[in-house]
Design a protein around this motif. Structure first.
Motif, short mmCIF file in Angstrom:
data_model
loop_
_atom_site.label_atom_id
_atom_site.label_comp_id
_atom_site.label_asym_id
_atom_site.label_seq_id
_atom_site.Cartn_x
_atom_site.Cartn_y
_atom_site.Cartn_z
N TYR A 1 -67.81 56.65 -16.95
CA TYR A 1 -67.90 57.08 -17.35
C TYR A 1 -70.04 57.52 -17.17
CZ TYR A 1 -63.59 58.01 -19.27
OH TYR A 1 -61.83 58.15 -18.67
N TYR A 2 -70.17 58.55 -17.29
CA TYR A 2 -71.81 58.85 -17.73
C TYR A 2 -71.53 60.55 -18.22
CZ TYR A 2 -71.48 55.80 -13.18
OH TYR A 2 -70.87 54.57 -12.49
N TYR A 3 -72.37 60.18 -19.53
CA TYR A 3 -73.14 61.11 -20.68
C TYR A 3 -74.31 61.50 -20.29
CZ TYR A 3 -69.03 59.15 -22.22
OH TYR A 3 -67.50 58.62 -22.43
N VAL A 4 -74.44 63.24 -19.83
CA VAL A 4 -76.53 63.06 -19.21
C VAL A 4 -76.05 64.14 -21.04
CG1 VAL A 4 -77.31 64.55 -18.71
CG2 VAL A 4 -75.90 63.25 -17.70
N GLY A 5 -76.98 64.44 -22.17
CA GLY A 5 -76.77 64.99 -23.22
C GLY A 5 -78.11 64.59 -23.97
N SER A 6 -78.41 65.37 -24.99
CA SER A 6 -78.91 64.43 -26.03
C SER A 6 -79.18 63.88 -27.27
CB SER A 6 -79.52 65.90 -26.57
OG SER A 6 -80.84 65.63 -27.54
N GLY A 7 -79.72 63.15 -27.34
CA GLY A 7 -79.02 61.81 -27.98
C GLY A 7 -80.29 60.95 -29.16
N ASP A 8 -79.35 60.36 -29.87
CA ASP A 8 -81.06 59.53 -31.82
C ASP A 8 -81.35 60.83 -31.35
OD1 ASP A 8 -79.67 57.94 -30.43
OD2 ASP A 8 -81.07 56.91 -29.08
N ASN A 9 -82.70 60.90 -31.99
CA ASN A 9 -83.48 62.18 -32.96
C ASN A 9 -84.23 62.43 -32.09
OD1 ASN A 9 -82.05 61.12 -35.57
ND2 ASN A 9 -83.63 58.97 -35.94
N VAL A 10 -84.14 62.27 -30.83
CA VAL A 10 -85.41 62.89 -29.02
C VAL A 10 -85.11 64.46 -28.74
CG1 VAL A 10 -85.99 60.75 -28.96
CG2 VAL A 10 -84.37 61.85 -27.36
N THR A 11 -85.30 65.19 -29.37
CA THR A 11 -84.55 66.66 -27.98
C THR A 11 -85.08 66.50 -26.58
OG1 THR A 11 -86.94 67.47 -27.86
CG2 THR A 11 -85.49 67.72 -30.28
N GLY A 12 -85.57 65.34 -26.34
CA GLY A 12 -85.27 64.91 -24.29
C GLY A 12 -83.70 65.02 -23.81
N LEU A 13 -83.64 64.24 -22.33
CA LEU A 13 -82.72 64.32 -21.88
C LEU A 13 -82.50 62.91 -21.80
CD1 LEU A 13 -81.10 65.74 -19.85
CD2 LEU A 13 -81.85 64.62 -17.72
N MET A 14 -81.22 62.54 -22.28
CA MET A 14 -80.54 60.99 -22.22
C MET A 14 -79.90 60.94 -21.86
SD MET A 14 -80.07 58.69 -25.59
CE MET A 14 -78.12 58.82 -25.94
N PHE A 15 -79.22 59.80 -21.17
CA PHE A 15 -78.61 59.15 -20.13
C PHE A 15 -78.00 58.56 -20.71
CE2 PHE A 15 -76.59 57.68 -16.82
CZ PHE A 15 -76.21 57.86 -15.63
N VAL A 16 -76.53 57.90 -20.59
CA VAL A 16 -75.92 56.40 -20.72
C VAL A 16 -74.51 56.60 -19.86
CG1 VAL A 16 -74.77 55.66 -23.15
CG2 VAL A 16 -76.16 57.06 -23.66
N SER A 17 -74.48 55.50 -19.85
CA SER A 17 -73.03 54.67 -18.72
C SER A 17 -72.09 54.36 -20.13
CB SER A 17 -73.08 54.47 -17.64
OG SER A 17 -73.98 53.28 -17.99
#
Length: 578
Positions: free
Chosen positions: A559-575
């Motif tokens: 699975y590949y997740y793209v969105g906003s994570g942690d305390n940042v407002t920038g783009l984050m990607f996780v697999s």
């Protein structure tokens, strides 16, 4: 007449002889030997016999009674290899061979009697019971007693765990017999408090049992005392220190769950360390706002970092913005007053933009917000910590725009201390949009970022190189270099190969000069203008945090997740592997 009697007797004799001949009824019965072994003082009475018979005829019930010497004795009767049971005051046995009958009478203990209490009846956790002075005896059924020695009993507990209210004396010969020794007070717990320069507010603790003070380095004092709290009782262990705010008692690296109060429910053996923060000022509110500074109304509306608070250890403090990795520092506004007086500080954030013109690394740099002051001849510095007891709540989603720049909050959490510090960041708005898509048509999953800059905002960017990079928590990264055209469109493709660590990947962009030097930097590819909004996706909590505004792609294995994570407002990607 005599003749008739004789004939009758003869007939009886003949009848008996015939019966004996036919059935063997007149054969001699077998007699077995009885061996009696009876304890002194025990009386035995056998029905149908005088004294204790030495033989007994086979087939005849042996019925007897046993009387012990007194009520203090308990009788045990064994016939052969079996224990005989008394019924209605009698014992009945079938004798089928030579048999030994053994009757024992032993005094029966009924209780332990304490005639003298131990000398020591007050204990703390970890102590071993001391029975010096104890006199205890075993009591029998006739109320007679016999003194016991320390070899005749055991003591429980062997070591106090805290909270016990008695000592138990247990008779070794019959462990069902025990005596309870009530303690003068419940067994106390011990508390060790490392004050780290502070003092306890509750003076009554100094009067508690076992109170000691141990000096340490730099004048630090560690206090130890014994305590016990009944239900409903509390003990205040709050501390104070001049010019410092008390943050928490630390139990190792974790905050003590009881705060500054001990209760019956949370009492235990404690070793706590006071955690302090030198407090230049006490913050009440922090915000970003485009507004007018009342003290500089002529400047009109401008972007401000606004701090509200009260002077605490200092009566004058200056704002400093610092970024340690790139050694960026910026002096800010100074406020003055008196201790206990409230203040409001306005910092003009366009000073960040001005600094960025000289050092483009200021763009995207997470700047510490610090208040510096001289206190007692020493320079003291204080950050802004958020979302913790005693700290302030700050809306991290705040972002304000002014011209072609934007200003927003960021935060960083120290894993060792668990404290979260507030940061401020300058970004270029850039007037850009982008979309996120996914392609697996050629068998290699590929993440695609497609965007466009409004080149009317940045006509000087035409012909320059756009660098889109992804940076992973492992430290590895990849990049795409794209030449910006007049329409400002760009596309970056990132192949998601198995050799790439795809854990928590962040995206950034930089505009470069023809010689490769940075012209404009952006720490994070902002999510604010991302057109692909999807519901919140929660990842495996043992590996990832919750991502918001997330979209999901998948292959047969991941699975590949793209969105906003942690305390940042920038783009984050996780697999994540399936």
């Amino acid at each position: 007449m005599a003749k008739r009697k004789w004939l009758a007797a003869l007939a009886a004799i003949l009848t008996l002889a015939l019966a004996c001949a036919l059935f063997g009824a007149c054969a001699d019965k077998t007699e077995y030997t009885l061996t009696w072994r009876v304890d002194d003082g025990v009386t035995v009475s056998v029905e149908g016999a005088e004294g204790l018979p030495e033989t007994w005829e086979e087939g005849e019930d042996l019925v007897f009674t046993v009387t012990p010497p007194s009520a203090a004795y308990e009788v045990t009767v064994r016939v052969g290899n079996r224990i005989a049971t008394e019924e209605d005051g009698k014992y009945t046995a079938q004798i089928t061979g030579n048999t030994a009958i053994v009757i024992r009478a032993e005094r029966s203990p009924t209780a332990l009697v304490v005639s003298s209490m131990p000398d020591k009846l007050t204990y703390s956790i970890g102590d071993v019971p001391d029975v010096t002075g104890l006199e205890v005896a075993v009591q029998y059924g006739d109320s007679s007693t016999e003194p016991l020695t320390a070899d005749d009993y055991t003591v429980s507990p062997s070591e106090f765990a805290g909270g016990e209210t008695e000592i138990f004396i247990i008779y070794k010969a019959d462990r069902s017999l025990r005596a309870e020794i009530p303690l003068a007070s419940p067994v106390k717990y011990t508390a060790t408090l490392e004050l780290n320069g502070g003092t306890l507010v509750n003076e009554e603790i100094k009067e508690m049992e076992g109170y000691t003070e141990t000096p340490g380095e730099n004048g630090n004092v560690t206090v130890t005392f014994a305590y016990y709290l009944d239900e409903g009782e509390t003990l205040d262990i709050s501390a104070t220190r001049e010019n410092y705010k008390f943050l928490s008692w630390k139990n190792g690296t974790a905050d003590f769950a009881g705060g500054t109060t001990l209760t019956h429910e949370n009492q235990t053996v404690l070793t706590l360390s006071a955690d302090w923060q030198f407090t230049v000022v006490e913050f009440a509110a922090v915000r970003l706002e485009v507004t007018t500074d009342p003290a500089n109304a002529a400047a009109g509306e401008r972007p401000y970092l606004i701090l509200e608070g009260t002077f605490y250890a200092a009566d004058s403090a200056q704002l400093y913005l610092l970024e340690g990795d790139q050694h960026i520092s910026l002096e800010g506004t100074t406020v003055s007053g008196s201790q206990g007086e409230q203040f409001t500080l306005y910092f003009d954030l366009t000073q960040l933009a001005a600094a960025a013109e000289e050092n483009d690394a200021v763009y995207g740099a997470w700047m510490d917000i610090r208040m510096n002051a001289m206190v007692d001849g020493e320079l003291q510095s204080q950050e802004i910590f958020i979302t913790q007891d005693g700290d302030i709540e700050v809306d991290l989603s705040q972002q304000i725009s002014y011209g072609t720049n934007a200003y927003r909050f960021q935060s960083w959490t120290n894993e060792e201390t668990g404290r979260t510090a507030l940061k401020v960041e300058l970004v270029s708005i850039g007037e850009y949009t982008y979309e996120v898509s996914f392609d697996n048509s050629n068998g290699t999953p590929t993440l695609i970022l497609t965007g466009q800059f409004d080149m009317s905002q940045h006509p000087d960017w035409v012909g320059k190189t756009l660098r889109i990079d992804w940076w992973q928590m492992s430290g590895s990264w990849g990049e795409q270099l794209i030449t910006l055209t007049a329409d400002g469109t760009w596309t970056a493709r990132f192949a998601l190969t198995s050799s790439v660590d795809l854990s928590k990947t962040y995206f950034h962009f930089t505009v470069r000069n023809e010689d490769g030097s940075d012209y404009q930097a952006q720490k994070d590819l902002q999510l604010a203008n991302c057109t692909n909004y999807k519901p919140t996706v929660t990842l495996d909590p043992t590996r990832y945090d919750t991502m918001t505004n997330a979209m999901v792609f998948e292959t047969d294995t991941h699975y590949y997740y793209v969105g906003s994570g942690d305390n940042v407002t920038g783009l984050m990607f996780v697999s994540a592997a399936k």
